[in-house]
Design a protein around this motif. Structure first.
Motif, PDB file in Angstrom:
ATOM      1  N   UNK A   1      15.754  22.966   0.453  1.00  0.00           N
ATOM      2  CA  UNK A   1      14.305  22.780   0.339  1.00  0.00           C
ATOM      3  C   UNK A   1      13.853  21.723  -0.331  1.00  0.00           C
ATOM      4  N   UNK A   2      12.797  21.213   0.113  1.00  0.00           N
ATOM      5  CA  UNK A   2      12.263  19.808  -0.221  1.00  0.00           C
ATOM      6  C   UNK A   2      11.479  20.021  -1.531  1.00  0.00           C
ATOM      7  N   UNK A   3      11.408  18.953  -2.245  1.00  0.00           N
ATOM      8  CA  UNK A   3      10.748  19.255  -3.546  1.00  0.00           C
ATOM      9  C   UNK A   3       9.266  19.616  -3.344  1.00  0.00           C
TER      10      UNK A   3
ATOM     11  N   UNK B   1      19.430  35.973  -4.779  1.00  0.00           N
ATOM     12  CA  UNK B   1      19.557  35.732  -3.491  1.00  0.00           C
ATOM     13  C   UNK B   1      18.639  34.403  -3.023  1.00  0.00           C
ATOM     14  N   UNK B   2      17.489  34.314  -3.382  1.00  0.00           N
ATOM     15  CA  UNK B   2      16.793  33.351  -3.128  1.00  0.00           C
ATOM     16  C   UNK B   2      17.200  32.009  -3.455  1.00  0.00           C
ATOM     17  N   UNK B   3      17.809  31.974  -4.788  1.00  0.00           N
ATOM     18  CA  UNK B   3      18.121  30.635  -5.409  1.00  0.00           C
ATOM     19  C   UNK B   3      19.434  30.216  -4.628  1.00  0.00           C
ATOM     20  N   UNK B   4      20.346  31.068  -4.222  1.00  0.00           N
ATOM     21  CA  UNK B   4      21.547  30.761  -3.409  1.00  0.00           C
ATOM     22  C   UNK B   4      21.054  30.342  -2.207  1.00  0.00           C
ATOM     23  N   UNK B   5      20.003  30.465  -1.433  1.00  0.00           N
ATOM     24  CA  UNK B   5      19.455  29.953  -0.143  1.00  0.00           C
ATOM     25  C   UNK B   5      18.983  28.411  -0.231  1.00  0.00           C
ATOM     26  N   UNK B   6      18.918  28.023  -1.528  1.00  0.00           N
ATOM     27  CA  UNK B   6      18.687  26.550  -1.833  1.00  0.00           C
ATOM     28  C   UNK B   6      19.835  25.870  -2.471  1.00  0.00           C
ATOM     29  N   UNK B   7      20.954  26.433  -2.407  1.00  0.00           N
ATOM     30  CA  UNK B   7      21.949  25.691  -2.962  1.00  0.00           C
ATOM     31  C   UNK B   7      22.696  25.996  -4.243  1.00  0.00           C
TER      32      UNK B   7
ATOM     33  N   UNK C   1      11.154  30.050  -6.954  1.00  0.00           N
ATOM     34  CA  UNK C   1      11.537  29.615  -8.252  1.00  0.00           C
ATOM     35  C   UNK C   1      12.607  28.473  -8.316  1.00  0.00           C
ATOM     36  N   UNK C   2      13.517  28.545  -7.266  1.00  0.00           N
ATOM     37  CA  UNK C   2      14.552  27.350  -6.939  1.00  0.00           C
ATOM     38  C   UNK C   2      13.999  26.063  -6.829  1.00  0.00           C
ATOM     39  N   UNK C   3      12.841  25.877  -6.019  1.00  0.00           N
ATOM     40  CA  UNK C   3      12.217  24.746  -5.968  1.00  0.00           C
ATOM     41  C   UNK C   3      11.962  23.698  -7.243  1.00  0.00           C
ATOM     42  N   UNK C   4      11.421  24.586  -8.176  1.00  0.00           N
ATOM     43  CA  UNK C   4      11.104  23.675  -9.308  1.00  0.00           C
ATOM     44  C   UNK C   4      12.347  23.296 -10.079  1.00  0.00           C
ATOM     45  N   UNK C   5      13.226  24.405  -9.947  1.00  0.00           N
ATOM     46  CA  UNK C   5      14.554  24.274 -10.875  1.00  0.00           C
ATOM     47  C   UNK C   5      15.342  23.039 -10.242  1.00  0.00           C
ATOM     48  N   UNK C   6      15.505  22.936  -8.731  1.00  0.00           N
ATOM     49  CA  UNK C   6      16.246  21.890  -8.165  1.00  0.00           C
ATOM     50  C   UNK C   6      15.545  20.542  -8.474  1.00  0.00           C
TER      51      UNK C   6
END
Length: 729
Positions: free
Chosen positions: A173-175, A458-464, A158-163
């Motif tokens: 993580x890359x886009x 937890x998962x979002x935290x691993x992407x900053x 989920x964090x990839x799209x938000x980032x």
């Protein structure tokens, strides 16, 4: 008989005799060089499994859950990119080995053998556990907790799209990355796994980007219990919002084809998919496991005859990529190389002291950009009509709300998530209007599943990101507590601080709500939180402290990468008065945005020397009432508000008690497993001051008029203090 040796001998004999298992011809987009690389990875994985058992037999190795039969996962790795974060099943050595071939500068055989030997030089866990994982390979380490890594994989995806829309400062993580999460067929039945699948489907159903590839390695058995034939396919082939792909994990060409198609779907469509890889399990579950005790010999030998390395030799030969003799030479050379390296690895140093083991319980600090706080214009827009009330004393829930506004203005990476936190603004209004002010991307109304809420954080935290999950009531945490204990808190420990998941978990809890909810909405059990190494547990007793402590909690997570739980006493959310109706004694002004209460600093009210009331949360409120009544009787008391419940600020507590002749611990948690147990031990070990404790009973909490009957009250505090002081005034 030794099934490891049997499988090994069968491979040598059958390849030498040209007795290879039948199967479909090689087909698909796999190039010859890549196919040979996948086979090499499988051979190395097999050799590591064999030598791990030899090491254990000689007291030099400590882990034998192997990957034999699952070598097809190397083909899955080949179909992905090293920028795709991988949360791996513990049978996925072949995946990690093949990925290492995609990243220059790796010494995968040496590194993995260090892990088998529990050497302090193991580059991922530092000898703390045998785990798969590598910072360079984008593989966070997992332990063998069943399926508990699936919720955080959903969060990372989920964090990839938000980032893409809101890039955090420490984005990892890359886009165009996707997230892969692998697990066994038995684990797919676990409630944690089912919650993750459901969350992924629920998210995709709403067209929210979620680039996640679930990989189920179906070897048909969980330790000794058979998975019903066809169950995984029947269960997952037609789920809404989850595209199903399947392959024969014994066929490296078919596996690469299906994995490539699944990865392409996930990467381009930004939707989750489920890859069903049919495998076999060789050697049993682990080194001490005897599969013949629960499997008949015919079944066992049939699976051994389906050795994926034997199928690989046939497929490579038919594809013209590698002759059987050359394949056999790779196998033998790999085995010899692993044995040679293992002989050196077992001489490397291991952990020997508690300090060495605990060195990475607490993650390292990180450099963060310094802000000047929210601008005046931004604050004016965000606070709107609340600007004028900022000047007058308010209740705790409102001060927390304003604190969240200032924090979210100052740190764009903060994201709130939980049940009802958005449009409703929380059950008690603590997150009111935040969705309107910051948007649904930063204030997320989640589905009703605490495991998924914490996994998302937890998962979002691993992407900053800096997640702030909310658990609606403390009692709701208990069905999801392993996400904190087994996942969030262990990550820096098992990765030597290379991977972290800093966040601030807000939980509404404790007792004293009048006539509402009983034990399910009034829960005074904190033992599970205080028992987690590395976790910080904070509990304010008033609105001003709550604002300043919450700012410090965010700083601890953001700059020191800590896992923090901020426990908000529900009964004190609306509290206005202290001693009598209308006195406004528990209303507080909003502290300036720069004001914080440093980690470990305790609160002190009064200088009385007859007795100290050592307490926290609702206890601090009740102790203040008791303090006034004691003063009327000539007993001078001071109230010490601990504030930080784990780890206890022991030195500061002792300093705050200086000069007091008695100490009464007032603890609203239970007598067994409550905070008072640790405080009693502290006072016994470090002081000679007479002390006693007043705690809640070992009971659940009732609804109705008896809502507070099992917990301390102002009356019982006065009685206990009077008894402890006696004639010493």
């Amino acid at each position: 008989m030794d099934r490891v040796q049997i499988v090994h001998d069968n491979f040598l004999r059958r390849v030498g005799d040209g007795d290879l298992p039948a199967g479909r011809p090689p087909a698909g987009p796999l190039a010859p060089e890549q196919a040979v690389s996948i086979f090499r990875s499988g051979c190395l994985s097999r050799a590591l499994d064999r030598v791990s058992r030899t090491m254990q037999a000689h007291g030099q190795g400590y882990y034998t859950i192997g990957s034999s039969g699952h070598e097809g996962m190397a083909a899955v790795a080949a179909a992905l990119r090293p920028t795709d974060m991988a949360f791996l099943h513990y049978r996925d050595a072949a995946f990690q080995i093949e990925r290492s071939a995609q990243v220059p500068g790796q010494s995968i055989t040496w590194d993995m053998l260090l892990s088998f030997a529990c050497s302090a030089e193991d580059p991922i866990s530092g000898g703390r556990h045998k785990v798969l994982g590598s910072k360079a390979l984008n593989i966070p380490p997992q332990t063998s907790t069943i399926a508990s890594h699936l919720p955080k994989a959903v969060g990372a995806a989920y964090s990839i799209g938000l980032a893409r829309r809101l890039p955090p400062e420490h984005k990892a993580l890359a886009d165009d990355a996707i997230v892969i999460c692998s697990f066994g067929d038995a684990s797919a039945n676990h409630s944690t796994a089912q919650g993750a699948f459901n969350t992924a489907q629920w998210t995709a159903f709403q067209s929210v980007p979620l680039p996640l590839l679930f990989v189920c390695e179906d070897n048909g058995i969980g330790i000794s219990t058979r998975t019903p034939r066809g169950w995984i396919g029947a269960s997952f082939s037609a789920r809404p919002g989850l595209r199903y792909f399947a392959c024969d994990g014994l066929d490296l060409y078919d596996t690469f084809r299906a994995a490539s198609e699944a990865a392409e779907f996930v990467r381009t469509r930004r939707k989750p998919a489920f890859l069903h890889v049919r495998t076999v399990r060789l050697y049993g579950h682990a080194g001490a496991d005897m599969p013949t005790s629960y499997m008949n010999r015919e079944t066992l030998e049939a699976e051994e005859a389906n050795d994926p390395l034997l199928h690989g030799v046939r497929l490579l030969s038919e594809a013209g990529a590698l002759a059987p003799d050359d394949a056999l030479a790779i196998y033998r050379d790999t085995e010899a190389r692993v044995e040679r390296i293992a002989a050196e690895v077992v001489t490397r140093p291991r952990l020997s002291t508690a300090a060495e083991v605990m060195a990475h319980l607490i993650p390292p600090p990180r450099t963060c950009q310094r802000g000047n706080g929210p601008s005046l214009d931004a604050r004016t827009r965000a606070f709107g009509g609340d600007l004028k009330p900022l000047e007058s004393p308010q209740i705790m829930s409102r001060l927390i709300n304003w604190t969240l506004i200032d924090l979210m203005l100052d740190h764009d990476e903060i994201v709130l998530m939980g049940e009802d936190v958005g449009r409703k603004g929380g059950v008690y209004g603590v997150t009111q209007k935040l969705e309107a002010r910051f948007g649904r991307a930063r204030v997320i109304d989640t589905l009703l599943d605490e495991q998924s809420i914490l996994g998302l954080g937890i998962g979002m935290a691993q992407n900053g990101f800096l997640p702030m999950p909310e658990i609606q009531f403390l009692a709701y945490l208990h069905n999801a507590e392993d996400q904190l204990r087994g996942e969030a808190a262990t990550l820096p420990f098992f990765s030597s601080g290379q991977f972290t998941n800093p966040m601030v978990v807000r939980i509404a809890g404790l007792g004293y709500q009048k006539g509402f909810g009983g034990h399910f909405h009034n829960d005074n059990s904190l033992a599970v939180l205080r028992d987690i190494p590395g976790l910080i547990l904070a509990c304010p007793s008033n609105g001003a402290d709550a604002a300043m402590m919450l700012r410090e909690c965010v700083r601890l997570a953001r700059e020191e990468q800590r896992l923090v739980v901020f426990l908000e006493p529900i009964a004190l959310y609306p509290m206005r008065d202290l001693h009598e109706a209308g006195d406004g004694g528990w209303l507080h002004s909003y502290p300036a945005p720069s004001e914080r209460i440093p980690f470990g600093e305790v609160g002190r009210h009064g200088d009385g020397e007859n007795i100290a009331l050592l307490t926290f949360g609702n206890g601090a409120y009740l102790a203040r009432q008791a303090q006034k009544r004691l003063a009327d009787e000539g007993i001078a008391a001071r109230v010490i508000d601990i504030r930080w419940l784990s780890p206890l600020p022991e030195d500061n507590i002792i300093a705050a008690l200086a000069g007091c002749r008695r100490v009464l611990i007032v603890d609203e948690t239970r007598r067994s497993g409550g905070v008072a147990e640790a405080l009693m031990a502290l006072l016994t070990e470090r002081t000679t001051v007479p002390h006693a404790r007043l705690t809640a009973e070992d009971s659940f909490i009732a609804t109705g008029p008896a809502y507070a009957a099992t917990m301390p009250s102002a009356d019982t505090i006065v009685d206990a203090a009077r008894a402890l002081v006696g004639g010493d005034r």
